[in-house]
Design an enzyme around this catalytic site. Sequence first.
Site, short mmCIF file in Angstrom:
data_model
loop_
_atom_site.label_atom_id
_atom_site.label_comp_id
_atom_site.label_asym_id
_atom_site.label_seq_id
_atom_site.Cartn_x
_atom_site.Cartn_y
_atom_site.Cartn_z
N ARG A 66 -17.34 -3.46 3.47
CA ARG A 66 -16.18 -3.08 2.68
C ARG A 66 -16.07 -3.91 1.39
NH1 ARG A 66 -12.13 0.57 4.60
NH2 ARG A 66 -10.59 0.59 2.95
N HIS A 108 3.41 8.03 -3.08
CA HIS A 108 3.33 8.10 -1.61
C HIS A 108 4.39 9.08 -1.09
CE1 HIS A 108 2.52 6.74 2.46
NE2 HIS A 108 3.82 6.78 2.64
N ALA A 141 -1.25 -6.02 -2.35
CA ALA A 141 -2.33 -6.15 -1.37
C ALA A 141 -2.00 -5.48 -0.02
CB ALA A 141 -2.66 -7.62 -1.16
N GLY A 142 -0.75 -5.07 0.17
CA GLY A 142 -0.38 -4.45 1.44
C GLY A 142 -0.61 -2.94 1.42
N ASP A 144 1.11 0.28 1.02
CA ASP A 144 2.32 0.93 0.52
C ASP A 144 3.53 -0.02 0.50
OD1 ASP A 144 0.85 3.34 0.30
OD2 ASP A 144 1.24 3.81 2.39
C1 GAR Z 1 -0.01 13.36 -2.51
O1 GAR Z 1 1.10 14.03 -1.97
C2 GAR Z 1 0.17 11.86 -2.33
O2 GAR Z 1 1.50 11.46 -2.26
C3 GAR Z 1 -0.52 11.62 -1.03
O3 GAR Z 1 -1.63 12.45 -1.03
C4 GAR Z 1 -1.27 13.65 -1.70
C5 GAR Z 1 -2.42 14.06 -2.57
O4 GAR Z 1 -2.35 15.40 -2.91
N1 GAR Z 1 -0.88 10.24 -0.91
C6 GAR Z 1 -0.83 9.56 0.22
O5 GAR Z 1 -0.54 10.06 1.28
C7 GAR Z 1 -1.20 8.09 0.08
N2 GAR Z 1 -0.86 7.37 1.27
P1 GAR Z 1 -3.36 16.02 -3.96
O6 GAR Z 1 -4.77 15.71 -3.47
O7 GAR Z 1 -3.07 17.48 -3.98
O8 GAR Z 1 -3.08 15.35 -5.26
#
Ligand code: GAR
Length: 199
Positions: A66, A108, A141-142, A144
């Site tokens: 990673r 998010h 760094a966390g 969300d």
């Molecule tokens: C978005 O709704 C974003 O908030 C979420 O992924 C989706 C991407 O949609 N992100 C997360 O869940 C991050 N933890 P998209 O590929 O259609 O842009």
Amino acid sequence: MTVRLVVLASGSGSTLQAVLDAAADPDFGARVVAAGTDRPGCPAMRRAAEAGVPTFAAPLADYADRAGWNAALTEAIAGHRPDLVLLAGFMRVLAPATVSRFEMINTHPSLLPSFPGGHAVADALAHGVKITGVTVHRVDAGVDTGPILAQAAVPVCPGDTVDTLRQRIQLAEKPLFLDTIRQLCLGRGVTEDHEESNS
Ligand code: GAR
């Protein structure tokens, strides 16, 4: 000054598309100089390529560990000299050295600090909350956990599935994300102009 955006995405890219569309207007104050992913060939990268935006890919499986993946992704981002890095559906956690090197924001699909992680919409539905939403926050760094910049509430409706709820959240998400980017760009413009006028 036009702010240089690098966008990271792993999925369908509807959020990236909203940024690309908004940035087509010179008044937006920012342009997408590159889009990167951990999932080569994902629809998000196709959208970027169709918009004429350079793309880069760093699949985790291509690296011994990673740390190597993080280092490669970080250098790829840095090579595009971003002023602001956007996580737009990027589904991997980045190393502290990566998030501290750039100004970086994430969108998010929940009202953080509730339901962090990769299954926020399903988790909110399973928990039975009546209101969920979307959060735009700075990346630390966390997972969300960074400082919250903006939030919008979205009701959970009777009969909602993960898909219907996600769609309703994403309707609220795009304008919130774009408004936040606009605000950050305005702030940068003011600061840089001020610094230039003093130099
Ligand atoms: C978005 O709704 C974003 O908030 C979420 O992924 C989706 C991407 O949609 N992100 C997360 O869940 C991050 N933890 P998209 O590929 O259609 O842009």
